[in-house]
Design an enzyme around this catalytic site. Structure first.
Site, mmCIF file in Angstrom:
data_model
loop_
_atom_site.group_PDB
_atom_site.id
_atom_site.type_symbol
_atom_site.label_atom_id
_atom_site.label_comp_id
_atom_site.label_asym_id
_atom_site.label_seq_id
_atom_site.Cartn_x
_atom_site.Cartn_y
_atom_site.Cartn_z
ATOM 1 N N GLU A 162 0.793 -1.263 -0.005
ATOM 2 C CA GLU A 162 -0.063 -0.099 -0.051
ATOM 3 C C GLU A 162 1.004 1.146 0.035
ATOM 4 O O GLU A 162 0.397 2.236 -0.540
ATOM 5 C CB GLU A 162 -0.858 0.025 1.195
ATOM 6 C CG GLU A 162 -1.981 -1.036 1.281
ATOM 7 C CD GLU A 162 -3.004 -0.807 0.250
ATOM 8 O OE1 GLU A 162 -3.236 0.172 0.096
ATOM 9 O OE2 GLU A 162 -3.610 -1.739 -0.567
ATOM 10 N N SER A 442 -43.853 -26.505 48.130
ATOM 11 C CA SER A 442 -43.513 -27.021 49.286
ATOM 12 C C SER A 442 -42.120 -26.630 49.487
ATOM 13 O O SER A 442 -41.322 -26.970 50.592
ATOM 14 C CB SER A 442 -43.347 -28.600 49.691
ATOM 15 O OG SER A 442 -44.898 -29.013 49.888
#
Length: 769
Positions: A162, A442
């Site tokens: 690049e 319960s």
């Protein structure tokens, strides 16, 4: 005119320079919060199987490699597992990358040494799994890397392809511009660009993507200003973190760090030549060279980059040929956490909302370390996935009819280790573990018996409790509850009334200690929802979500000390500095003697009561305590219990609240047993606290008593004569015979009463006070 133009250009430059500085030196990016599971800690003596450790490494995306040279790799060599760990910064310091050799035998780590020098290692923490990200509202995402974290091969390749004159030019490259103009003129079209990395950074970071001469001139001017003010290394690092490299739905993939995870599901420093070349290749056009959509074009472009790497001597010719022959190696699902734990993440987010704004979670790059144990979560999900279809079939229901929720916590730390919000564990919808408010049946009974045992001057485990019919006036109606099997048992020892889950004995005991006192005890143990103080609450008309019932049982299991359940350990900022800690907070809420005696009675639930099935399901010697729970017409099935280091709560029922035909012992208990049989857990200890003594009483040996007990130990007759446990979870003759949780008709409105303000940093934020 020249002077005026120059002055205007200089003033414009001053303005642009301020723009450059303000953004480059300020907060450059909105970063998502990263949410991590607990790190796996390894030490000699730790219980873990070879399969479990390998599974953990694979969840962390470690790769098998015979050389084990790269971080994030492992290999299995006969009786050893060789691992090259990743470096990771925790809240209390950095864990270095290292090579370790681990030996496991009989489910325990027996030896752990450095793979480099053979030195014994006391403790190693693996890097934690990333389990979620909380993204910015504009859906940008990135993994920030420092200059030191950028691999040299990537930098050399990037510059070779690049911007070969990056270190020579001053933001723009006049030679490159002339060269590109010449090539484009010869071709008659644009075949070569001349933008430097600095210009590309300016375009991505400051400007729009419009193609105009004005924008191009502004880009060049700002590139010169950026190059003048900042070093090449700073510019290179910013570029590597900002550059656009792809799209994941509505989420933009920015920076090489995130792109590495997105395409290869690996950290950047773990990539080889083919992967690095592909990332640089994609730069030219993330859409055109998308390796998932256009693999042929991506391969062609990658191979061109590999040739440039060889030409500029970044790699050798031999490496280049091997790299070009390699497949693209794209992994599905990379970069974004898989979303395997949505129910737990909901819990984390609710806790975070107490301390952080949503905007902070989406932009400040927070690092959130949670309590989730991925291994335990996986085992819990597997147990549910295997058992629930059997329960559907057992009741002749269509597949998927029954739903479930489960919570697993640590006794000593109050940490939520696993959480399941429904059968579809990867579904991020309704979270039953947090939001399914169902009658507990319960499962409330241990609270009543604990309330009694907290008064040693009146009650002991052998205090006779009348299991006889009772009628109560509720408004204008008469409430006449019954035992589940419609039998009465006369006077029974207190512990047996709990073990067998006798309704009438429980009601009589609750009336003796006072309904208000039971409600107050439930609050002290950790319940935060409003409680209707009516007689039916003694049989479980109280409605709680599983997470809240887990908090109640947590306090009992911890010996009467409430540790507010927490899902978060630490929060760090983006720089790794601690922001907030969520330490263990413990508060005594009931005497340890009473808690121990209640635990002992709850062991009897498993040994001789409604949960005896566990004796055949759990490993030999695994002592646990717990309580079943079933509601009217078998609409809800519960089991809540604990070992010495784990608390687990399981609910099974239907979302439409219709009867399902399962009791606590035939439904939730089976899921609970499957979970506890798989997870790492230690049995309850037989050690007796110094404040407790054993005594013979009424022909029964070794019954524990508080040393402060002053009441008579008078044993009544009428013990249970049934050969099989017949508490609230014995198989009923008809579902409509159930009358153990809510009075018929409905109770009157609850009395107003002042409850102590709950200060739990966890629960109060869900439900208020």
């Amino acid at each position: 005119m020249l002077i005026a133009g120059g002055l205007a250009l200089a003033l414009y430059g001053v303005q642009l320079d301020e723009v450059v500085r303000e953004k480059f030196e300020g907060q450059r990016w909105a970063l998502p919060a990263r949410v991590y599971a607990r790190p796996l800690e390894l030490y000699v003596g730790r219980p873990i199987t070879r399969e479990a450790l390998i599974g953990e490494l694979e969840r962390l995306k470690y790769r098998r490699s015979a050389e084990v040279e790269r971080a994030g790799s492992f290999d299995v060599d006969d009786d050893r597992i060789l691992v090259r760990t990743r470096a990771f910064r925790f809240w209390d310091g950095a864990e270095p990358e290292q090579r370790i050799a681990i030996r496991i035998a009989d489910g325990l780590v027996t030896d752990m040494r450095s793979g480099d020098n053979g030195r014994d290692l006391a403790l190693v923490r693996l890097d934690p799994a990333l389990i979620a990200s909380i993204y910015p509202t504009h859906n940008e995402d990135r993994v920030l890397l420092s200059r030191q974290q950028l691999p040299p091969m990537l930098i050399k390749t990037l510059l070779a392809v690049e911007d070969r004159r990056f270190y020579q030019h001053h933001g723009i490259d006049p030679k490159g511009i002339l060269r590109a103009a010449y090539e484009n003129l010869l071709a008659g079209r644009t075949v070569q660009g001349a933008s430097t990395l600095t210009q590309q950074l300016v375009k991505n970071f400051y400007l729009t993507q419009e193609r105009t001469l004005e924008r191009k001139a502004k880009e060049a001017y700002m590139a010169v200003l950026l190059d003048r003010r900042y070093s090449k290394e700073e510019i290179l690092t910013a570029y590597a973190n900002e550059v656009y490299l792809g799209q994941d739905g509505s989420r933009g993939i920015h920076g090489f760090g995130l792109a590495s995870r997105f395409y290869f599901d690996r950290d950047l420093d773990e990539l080889g030549v083919p992967q690095v070349a592909l990332l640089v290749a994609v730069l030219k056009g993330p859409g055109e060279y998308n390796p998932r959509r256009h693999p042929e074009k991506a391969t062609e472009r990658r191979n061109l980059v590999i040739d440039l790497m060889a030409y500029h001597q970044v790699i050798s010719a031999e490496e280049a040929e091997a790299a070009k022959a390699a497949p693209l190696g794209i992994e599905e699902g990379g970069a974004r956490p898989s979303g395997d734990y949505p129910a737990f993440i909901q819990l984390v987010r609710r806790q975070l909302q107490r301390d952080y704004r949503d905007a902070d979670l989406r932009s400040e790059g927070l690092r959130i370390f949670t309590t989730l144990d991925p291994l335990m979560q996986t085992q819990t999900e597997a147990a549910i996935g295997e058992r629930m279809p059997k329960l559907d079939a057992q009741r002749g229901l269509p597949a998927g009819t029954l739903e479930t929720a489960a919570v697993v916590t640590s006794v000593s730390q109050g940490e939520v280790l696993a959480l399941v919000g429904g059968r579809k564990t990867d579904y991020a919808g309704f979270n039953r573990a947090l939001d399914a408010v169902r009658s507990v049946g319960s499962a409330i009974k241990p609270v009543i018996y604990l309330t009694a045992l907290a008064r040693p001057e009146r009650f002991s485990l052998l205090t006779p409790i009348a299991d006889r019919p009772i009628s109560l006036r509720v408004g204008t109606q008469l409430w006449t509850p019954q035992n589940y099997n419609r039998r009465v048992h006369g006077n029974v020892p207190l512990y047996r009334a709990l073990a067998k889950s006798y309704n009438l004995a429980t009601i009589n005991l609750g009336l003796q200690v006072g309904i208000d006192e039971v409600a107050s005890m439930l609050k002290r143990l950790g319940a935060v929802r409003p409680i209707q103080v009516v007689p039916s609450m003694l049989l479980g008309s109280v409605s709680l979500p599983p997470i809240e019932l887990a908090q109640v049982y947590q306090s009992i299991a911890a010996g009467g000390f409430r540790a507010p359940l927490r899902a978060i350990r630490e929060v760090l900022n983006a720089d790794g500095q601690p922001l907030n800690r969520y330490p263990l907070a413990v508060e005594p809420v009931v005497s340890s003697d009473a808690a121990y005696l209640t635990q002992w009675a709850m062991r009897k639930v498993v040994e001789e009561g409604t949960a005896t099935w566990l004796k055949q399901r759990l490993p030999e010697g695994m002592q646990v305590a717990g309580k079943t729970g079933t509601t009217n017409e078998m609409r809800d099935s519960w089991f809540a219990g604990f070992s010495s280091d784990r608390v687990a709560v399981v609910w099974v029922g239907r979302d439409d609240n219709k009867p399902m035909g399962l009791t606590g012992s035939s439904g939730a208990l089976r899921v609970w047993g499957d979970i506890m049989a798989e997870i790492d857990s230690q049995p309850l200890s037989d050690e007796i606290p110094n404040s407790i003594e054993l005594a013979d009483a009424c022909g029964q040996r070794d019954i524990p008593f508080s040393r402060g007990h002053a009441g008579a130990t008078t044993c009544g007759g009428g013990g249970d004569s049934d050969s099989e446990p017949r508490g609230d979870d014995a198989a009923p003759k008809r579902p409509q015979d159930r009358q153990d949780t809510q009075p018929q008709p409905a109770p009157p409105p609850p009395r107003e009463r002042q409850e102590p303000r709950n200060t739990s940093p966890f629960m109060s934020d869900f439900y208020g006070n």
